[in-house]
Design an enzyme around this catalytic site. Sequence first.
Site, short mmCIF file in Angstrom:
data_model
loop_
_atom_site.label_atom_id
_atom_site.label_comp_id
_atom_site.label_asym_id
_atom_site.label_seq_id
_atom_site.Cartn_x
_atom_site.Cartn_y
_atom_site.Cartn_z
N GLY A 11 -6.22 2.82 -6.99
CA GLY A 11 -4.84 2.54 -7.17
C GLY A 11 -4.42 1.48 -8.08
CE1 TYR A 142 3.54 -0.57 1.99
CE2 TYR A 142 5.47 -1.74 1.54
CZ TYR A 142 4.18 -1.59 1.32
OH TYR A 142 3.50 -2.26 0.44
C1 AKB Z 1 6.53 -1.06 -2.70
O1 AKB Z 1 7.38 -1.33 -3.47
O2 AKB Z 1 6.25 -0.50 -1.87
C2 AKB Z 1 5.50 -2.38 -2.99
C3 AKB Z 1 5.48 -3.63 -2.20
C4 AKB Z 1 6.39 -4.56 -2.59
O3 AKB Z 1 5.09 -3.63 -1.43
N1 AKB Z 1 5.34 -2.52 -4.42
#
Ligand code: AKB
Length: 319
Positions: A11, A142
Amino acid sequence: MKNILVTGACGQIGSELSLVLRKRYGSDNVIAAGHITKPSDDLYNSGPFVFLDCTKIETISDVVSKYKIDSIYHLAALLSAVAESKPQQAWDVNMNGLYNILEVSREYKCAVFVPSSIGAFGTNTPQDNTPQDTIQRPNTMYGVTKVAGELLCDYYFKRFDVDTRGVRFPGIISNVTLPGGGTTDYAVEIYYEAIKQRKYTCFLKSGTFLDMMYMPDTIKAAIDIMEANPDVLIHRNAFNVSAMSFAPEDIAAEIKKHIPDFVMDYNIDPVRQAIAESWPNKMDDSSAMIEWGWKPEYDLSSMTKDMLEKLCNKLQINI
Ligand code: AKB
């Protein structure tokens, strides 16, 4: 001697961090692990490479026991925008994958680095100078996995004495491997498009401030926190770290200093705009500075100069 496993090694962060760790600790002592993406030639040829699916615990324990691993950089995860489009898979990879890593680390006594993110904050978090300890109620899958991950890592430290450490990374900018499906990806794409097309259509609105960091500082943060004296760490999972905060028009103006005919327009992606608006404008990273000496080297101007130089070389284009 350290024997290190890097998951998510193909990654954006893993592909560069693995090479730096190999220089620092010896090529044979850093096992790079990928799952779906093919490794670059540099990564594949510079030391051991294994295929590993973090959602299958036995594949992790096999590698950890075979290579006598004592430290793990667990980078395998789905980023924010992809996680929003595949929430079930995001939970599986980000949470079950982390749980498996922590369980194997408990059994084999490994230290673990787990990156959290600015995504661990939500709309009711203070957006300016976001404190180290504050409200964390994200409204994305997330973000949910990042907060839960922070708590789980702290739990494994307190309950099982697993040496877990982490940082809340902002948007990461690099000229080697592209990020895969994040909200901050525009800040990488803009450099490629500025060089290739002299124009870029941004998917975030002007005025959308976010924390960002250049890759050399990202690697430094990950290594420095793992090498920090544990006795001085008050926090563990996870430290705010940032190097700069800017909005799309700021990075465009900086690029224009080098490419005067560069132009940017906007075509807003509502999903990524909503995610960005729920994240801090600028974090307070003084706890990282005080507890383990965090100090970034690059700001927007020095990063832009270096990005443009490196990308022009890579793409063989003169600006
Ligand atoms: C995203 O944009 O998902 C990542 C993060 C800030 O965790 N780059």
